[in-house]
Design a protein around this motif. Structure first.
Motif, PDB file in Angstrom:
ATOM      1  N   LYS A   1     -67.342 -17.288   0.287  1.00  0.00           N
ATOM      2  CA  LYS A   1     -67.292 -16.992  -1.138  1.00  0.00           C
ATOM      3  C   LYS A   1     -65.933 -17.309  -1.739  1.00  0.00           C
ATOM      4  CE  LYS A   1     -69.422 -13.865  -3.369  1.00  0.00           C
ATOM      5  NZ  LYS A   1     -70.100 -12.694  -3.964  1.00  0.00           N
ATOM      6  N   VAL A   2     -64.862 -16.994  -1.017  1.00  0.00           N
ATOM      7  CA  VAL A   2     -63.519 -17.266  -1.540  1.00  0.00           C
ATOM      8  C   VAL A   2     -63.330 -18.762  -1.756  1.00  0.00           C
ATOM      9  CG1 VAL A   2     -61.047 -17.178  -1.019  1.00  0.00           C
ATOM     10  CG2 VAL A   2     -62.478 -15.192  -0.562  1.00  0.00           C
ATOM     11  N   LEU A   3     -63.772 -19.581  -0.790  1.00  0.00           N
ATOM     12  CA  LEU A   3     -63.666 -21.026  -0.960  1.00  0.00           C
ATOM     13  C   LEU A   3     -64.494 -21.502  -2.155  1.00  0.00           C
ATOM     14  CD1 LEU A   3     -63.744 -22.479   2.685  1.00  0.00           C
ATOM     15  CD2 LEU A   3     -61.779 -21.957   1.232  1.00  0.00           C
ATOM     16  N   MET A   4     -65.656 -20.897  -2.354  1.00  0.00           N
ATOM     17  CA  MET A   4     -66.492 -21.279  -3.498  1.00  0.00           C
ATOM     18  C   MET A   4     -65.865 -20.826  -4.825  1.00  0.00           C
ATOM     19  SD  MET A   4     -69.204 -23.065  -2.710  1.00  0.00           S
ATOM     20  CE  MET A   4     -70.429 -22.755  -3.981  1.00  0.00           C
ATOM     21  N   TYR A   5     -65.172 -19.669  -4.818  1.00  0.00           N
ATOM     22  CA  TYR A   5     -64.427 -19.256  -6.013  1.00  0.00           C
ATOM     23  C   TYR A   5     -63.355 -20.286  -6.349  1.00  0.00           C
ATOM     24  CZ  TYR A   5     -66.235 -14.432  -6.343  1.00  0.00           C
ATOM     25  OH  TYR A   5     -67.019 -13.327  -6.527  1.00  0.00           O
ATOM     26  N   ILE A   6     -62.569 -20.647  -5.337  1.00  0.00           N
ATOM     27  CA  ILE A   6     -61.491 -21.616  -5.537  1.00  0.00           C
ATOM     28  C   ILE A   6     -62.055 -22.943  -6.037  1.00  0.00           C
ATOM     29  CG2 ILE A   6     -59.704 -22.977  -4.378  1.00  0.00           C
ATOM     30  CD1 ILE A   6     -59.369 -20.594  -2.430  1.00  0.00           C
ATOM     31  N   GLY A   7     -63.106 -23.416  -5.361  1.00  0.00           N
ATOM     32  CA  GLY A   7     -63.706 -24.680  -5.738  1.00  0.00           C
ATOM     33  C   GLY A   7     -64.282 -24.653  -7.144  1.00  0.00           C
ATOM     34  N   SER A   8     -64.974 -23.563  -7.506  1.00  0.00           N
ATOM     35  CA  SER A   8     -65.602 -23.470  -8.831  1.00  0.00           C
ATOM     36  C   SER A   8     -64.564 -23.487  -9.941  1.00  0.00           C
ATOM     37  CB  SER A   8     -66.445 -22.189  -8.924  1.00  0.00           C
ATOM     38  OG  SER A   8     -67.485 -22.193  -7.975  1.00  0.00           O
ATOM     39  N   ILE A   9     -63.506 -22.704  -9.788  1.00  0.00           N
ATOM     40  CA  ILE A   9     -62.447 -22.665 -10.803  1.00  0.00           C
ATOM     41  C   ILE A   9     -61.751 -24.028 -10.888  1.00  0.00           C
ATOM     42  CG2 ILE A   9     -60.227 -21.625 -11.407  1.00  0.00           C
ATOM     43  CD1 ILE A   9     -61.307 -19.013 -10.105  1.00  0.00           C
ATOM     44  N   GLY A  10     -61.505 -24.645  -9.727  1.00  0.00           N
ATOM     45  CA  GLY A  10     -60.903 -25.976  -9.723  1.00  0.00           C
ATOM     46  C   GLY A  10     -61.791 -27.001 -10.392  1.00  0.00           C
ATOM     47  N   TYR A  11     -63.111 -26.905 -10.146  1.00  0.00           N
ATOM     48  CA  TYR A  11     -64.076 -27.796 -10.806  1.00  0.00           C
ATOM     49  C   TYR A  11     -63.960 -27.669 -12.331  1.00  0.00           C
ATOM     50  CZ  TYR A  11     -67.285 -29.031  -6.890  1.00  0.00           C
ATOM     51  OH  TYR A  11     -67.876 -29.554  -5.766  1.00  0.00           O
ATOM     52  N   ILE A  12     -64.019 -26.421 -12.816  1.00  0.00           N
ATOM     53  CA  ILE A  12     -64.042 -26.176 -14.260  1.00  0.00           C
ATOM     54  C   ILE A  12     -62.783 -26.731 -14.930  1.00  0.00           C
ATOM     55  CG2 ILE A  12     -64.031 -24.370 -16.031  1.00  0.00           C
ATOM     56  CD1 ILE A  12     -65.691 -22.667 -13.966  1.00  0.00           C
ATOM     57  N   ILE A  13     -61.630 -26.451 -14.315  1.00  0.00           N
ATOM     58  CA  ILE A  13     -60.360 -26.921 -14.889  1.00  0.00           C
ATOM     59  C   ILE A  13     -60.291 -28.453 -14.872  1.00  0.00           C
ATOM     60  CG2 ILE A  13     -57.861 -26.983 -14.552  1.00  0.00           C
ATOM     61  CD1 ILE A  13     -58.084 -24.117 -13.449  1.00  0.00           C
ATOM     62  N   SER A  14     -60.566 -29.048 -13.705  1.00  0.00           N
ATOM     63  CA  SER A  14     -60.405 -30.506 -13.569  1.00  0.00           C
ATOM     64  C   SER A  14     -61.419 -31.268 -14.401  1.00  0.00           C
ATOM     65  CB  SER A  14     -60.512 -30.914 -12.093  1.00  0.00           C
ATOM     66  OG  SER A  14     -61.761 -30.524 -11.533  1.00  0.00           O
TER      67      SER A  14
ATOM     68  N   PHE B   1     -79.967 -23.202  -5.187  1.00  0.00           N
ATOM     69  CA  PHE B   1     -78.879 -23.222  -6.155  1.00  0.00           C
ATOM     70  C   PHE B   1     -77.603 -23.860  -5.610  1.00  0.00           C
ATOM     71  CE2 PHE B   1     -81.287 -19.847  -8.442  1.00  0.00           C
ATOM     72  CZ  PHE B   1     -81.376 -20.515  -9.657  1.00  0.00           C
ATOM     73  N   ILE B   2     -77.267 -23.600  -4.345  1.00  0.00           N
ATOM     74  CA  ILE B   2     -76.036 -24.215  -3.836  1.00  0.00           C
ATOM     75  C   ILE B   2     -76.199 -25.730  -3.735  1.00  0.00           C
ATOM     76  CG2 ILE B   2     -76.513 -24.068  -1.333  1.00  0.00           C
ATOM     77  CD1 ILE B   2     -73.535 -23.175  -1.042  1.00  0.00           C
ATOM     78  N   SER B   3     -77.418 -26.200  -3.428  1.00  0.00           N
ATOM     79  CA  SER B   3     -77.680 -27.643  -3.372  1.00  0.00           C
ATOM     80  C   SER B   3     -77.683 -28.254  -4.770  1.00  0.00           C
ATOM     81  CB  SER B   3     -79.022 -27.918  -2.687  1.00  0.00           C
ATOM     82  OG  SER B   3     -79.020 -27.430  -1.362  1.00  0.00           O
ATOM     83  N   LEU B   4     -78.292 -27.545  -5.724  1.00  0.00           N
ATOM     84  CA  LEU B   4     -78.342 -28.037  -7.100  1.00  0.00           C
ATOM     85  C   LEU B   4     -76.937 -28.150  -7.682  1.00  0.00           C
ATOM     86  CD1 LEU B   4     -80.746 -27.196  -9.921  1.00  0.00           C
ATOM     87  CD2 LEU B   4     -78.354 -26.624 -10.284  1.00  0.00           C
ATOM     88  N   PHE B   5     -76.126 -27.108  -7.531  1.00  0.00           N
ATOM     89  CA  PHE B   5     -74.779 -27.133  -8.099  1.00  0.00           C
ATOM     90  C   PHE B   5     -73.892 -28.158  -7.398  1.00  0.00           C
ATOM     91  CE2 PHE B   5     -75.768 -22.635  -9.490  1.00  0.00           C
ATOM     92  CZ  PHE B   5     -75.840 -22.959 -10.847  1.00  0.00           C
ATOM     93  N   ASN B   6     -74.151 -28.401  -6.114  1.00  0.00           N
ATOM     94  CA  ASN B   6     -73.373 -29.410  -5.395  1.00  0.00           C
ATOM     95  C   ASN B   6     -73.457 -30.754  -6.104  1.00  0.00           C
ATOM     96  OD1 ASN B   6     -73.280 -31.745  -3.257  1.00  0.00           O
ATOM     97  ND2 ASN B   6     -72.211 -30.041  -2.287  1.00  0.00           N
ATOM     98  N   GLN B   7     -74.645 -31.141  -6.523  1.00  0.00           N
ATOM     99  CA  GLN B   7     -74.826 -32.438  -7.161  1.00  0.00           C
ATOM    100  C   GLN B   7     -74.520 -32.419  -8.656  1.00  0.00           C
ATOM    101  OE1 GLN B   7     -75.331 -35.541  -5.710  1.00  0.00           O
ATOM    102  NE2 GLN B   7     -74.677 -34.203  -4.042  1.00  0.00           N
ATOM    103  N   PHE B   8     -74.721 -31.261  -9.315  1.00  0.00           N
ATOM    104  CA  PHE B   8     -74.400 -31.177 -10.735  1.00  0.00           C
ATOM    105  C   PHE B   8     -72.913 -30.984 -10.989  1.00  0.00           C
ATOM    106  CE2 PHE B   8     -78.893 -30.852 -11.820  1.00  0.00           C
ATOM    107  CZ  PHE B   8     -78.907 -31.555 -13.030  1.00  0.00           C
ATOM    108  N   SER B   9     -72.121 -30.968  -9.914  1.00  0.00           N
ATOM    109  CA  SER B   9     -70.670 -31.078 -10.095  1.00  0.00           C
ATOM    110  C   SER B   9     -70.303 -32.508 -10.461  1.00  0.00           C
ATOM    111  CB  SER B   9     -69.945 -30.689  -8.797  1.00  0.00           C
ATOM    112  OG  SER B   9     -70.171 -31.675  -7.784  1.00  0.00           O
ATOM    113  N   GLY B  10     -71.210 -33.444 -10.136  1.00  0.00           N
ATOM    114  CA  GLY B  10     -70.952 -34.850 -10.400  1.00  0.00           C
ATOM    115  C   GLY B  10     -70.277 -35.557  -9.245  1.00  0.00           C
ATOM    116  N   ILE B  11     -70.216 -34.920  -8.076  1.00  0.00           N
ATOM    117  CA  ILE B  11     -69.448 -35.479  -6.964  1.00  0.00           C
ATOM    118  C   ILE B  11     -69.969 -36.845  -6.529  1.00  0.00           C
ATOM    119  CG2 ILE B  11     -70.781 -34.093  -5.294  1.00  0.00           C
ATOM    120  CD1 ILE B  11     -67.126 -35.349  -4.964  1.00  0.00           C
ATOM    121  N   ASN B  12     -71.264 -36.982  -6.297  1.00  0.00           N
ATOM    122  CA  ASN B  12     -71.784 -38.279  -5.852  1.00  0.00           C
ATOM    123  C   ASN B  12     -71.729 -39.317  -6.965  1.00  0.00           C
ATOM    124  OD1 ASN B  12     -72.277 -37.247  -3.329  1.00  0.00           O
ATOM    125  ND2 ASN B  12     -74.364 -38.036  -3.203  1.00  0.00           N
TER     126      ASN B  12
END
Length: 439
Positions: A306-319, A247-258
């Protein structure tokens, strides 16, 4: 700690070669197509993409040498692959030879995502493990920036400027291959192979206060090492760490980063920016990525994964939500670049800093290389598929819909972090093994 830091930095330099090799081809893109008169399809899928397919193969099979011959020897071979790739590609006189040597470099990239994080995680003390392993990601980002800079400086080197752009990587590859001989083998890998005397000698260098008997006890290798030799990561008792890696690998790429990094100028152009503004925005994205990756490296052992992933996830959703709205409402100007800068910052401080650390921590010692290979394979297969679909999706459903899909996927990532992802900060690898298998 000074020795461990030096060895960790040395192993993590594989990430620098990874980042440099991935991006350096961009400087030779149009020149190679003009030189060899290749079609768009052949140029894109063979000349340009062959390193990426090598990465997929290296990720799938890189766990085999990492486990069989050891972390150190695998890192040495990775350096050799990068060196051969740089020299061979720069002297190539036809597209197939060029593609072959680029494929070798891709093998090095894929294998490095397994061997380097595994090695550092096994020599690092628990309190510093996140910071030391994430040096690998920092080196990737640094390598990307240096490749852009190198291409810029060599752009006027004459008719064969592309050869210099590609071949220049031979110098850091040679340096890395030499210095990686100076690091010791992982004591945990040596113990997993029942090489007790060698492991004891290395452990005395890593931590003079540690006792080999204590580490053996923690690793449960005293009596059941033979029973574990036939195990694989696909056994039922390892299902939870396998799902975590997936799941962490799947979500990494489904963020659209690459997808975004590969097509940044195109995306900025879609947003109404001119060519020069799009290129400048792309440079700004690279700098933002570097700065926030560094922030993530410093924070990962302070606030936790986990805290970094919380920050990153919320930042992803907003941006990503704002980018999607901007495209749907046809906003033009600097709004989209600003939103995408926020997206890159969210990625760098979250997923970018965490993914390789986390995957290297959640599998037992004797299966770490296999677990790394699985997570890395999921990551790179999706990294090959998703970006290749972007031009088609942009022309059919539109950029706004594409970014909306990425934003929705990041909502699911937030749920993953809340309900499934364990915190791994400050625990030994053996403590994590006990904790994760009891969840």
């Amino acid at each position: 700690m000074n020795k461990i830091l030096l060895w960790s930095v040395t192993a993590a330099l594989a990430g620098f070669l990874f980042g440099f090799d991935t991006v350096v081809i961009s400087g030779a893109d149009t020149k190679l197509q003009e030189l060899w008169h290749t079609s768009d399809v052949f140029h894109g899928s063979v000349v340009m993409a062959m390193a990426l397919w090598g990465t997929v193969v290296g990720a799938i099979f890189g766990g085999i040498p990492t486990n069989k011959i050891g972390r150190k020897k695998t890192l040495i071979w990775i350096g050799i692959l990068f060196l051969l790739s740089a020299i061979g590609s720069s002297f190539a006189n036809d597209p197939w030879t060029f593609a072959f040597f680029r494929f070798l470099g891709g093998l090095g990239i894929g294998a490095s995502t397994i061997a380097a994080p595994a090695y550092v995680s096994e020599i690092a003390p628990a309190k510093d493990r996140g910071r030391l392993v994430s040096l690998y990601q920092f080196n990737i980002v640094l390598g990307i920036l240096m490749a852009f800079l190198s291409n810029y400086l060599l752009r006027d080197a004459g008719e064969n400027a592309w050869r210099w752009m590609i071949g220049i990587m031979a110098f850091p590859a040679f340096f890395y291959t030499i210095i990686v001989f100076t690091i010791p083998e992982s004591p945990r890998w040596l113990l997993s192979k029942s090489r007790i005397t060698e492991a004891k000698a290395v452990l005395e260098k890593v931590d003079p206060t540690a006792k080999i008997e204590d580490l053996l006890h923690e690793m449960h290798l005293g009596n059941d090492n033979e029973d574990k030799k036939g195990e694989t990561i696909f056994l039922k008792k390892y299902r939870f760490p396998l799902l975590l890696a997936f799941f962490i690998s799947l979500f990494n790429q489904f963020s659209g980063i690459n997808a975004f990094l590969y097509y940044a100028p195109r995306i900025f152009a879609e947003a109404g920016l001119g060519e020069s503004a799009a290129l400048m925005s792309s440079v700004g994205i690279g700098l933002t990525n570097l700065v926030f990756t560094l922030i993530g490296v410093f924070l990962i052992d302070v606030v936790g994964r986990k805290v970094l992933m919380y920050i990153g996830s919320i930042g992803y959703i907003i941006s990503l939500g704002l980018v999607s709205i901007a495209f749907f409402l046809k906003w033009e100007g600097m709004q989209v670049p600003v939103f995408l800068f926020l997206f890159i910052a969210s990625h760098a401080v979250g997923q970018g800093a965490v993914i390789w650390v986390f995957i290297s921590e959640i599998f037992p010692n004797h299966l770490r290389a296999s677990g790394q290979a699985f997570g890395s394979s999921v990551h790179w297969v999706l990294a090959a598929i998703i970006p290749s679909m972007v031009p088609f999706l942009f022309s059919t459903i539109g950029a706004g819909a594409v970014f909306l899909i990425f934003a929705v996927m990041m909502v699911f990532q937030l749920f993953f972090v809340i309900f499934m992802m364990p915190e791994t900060k400050g625990k030994s690898l053996e403590e994590l093994q006990e904790t994760i298998f009891k969840i």
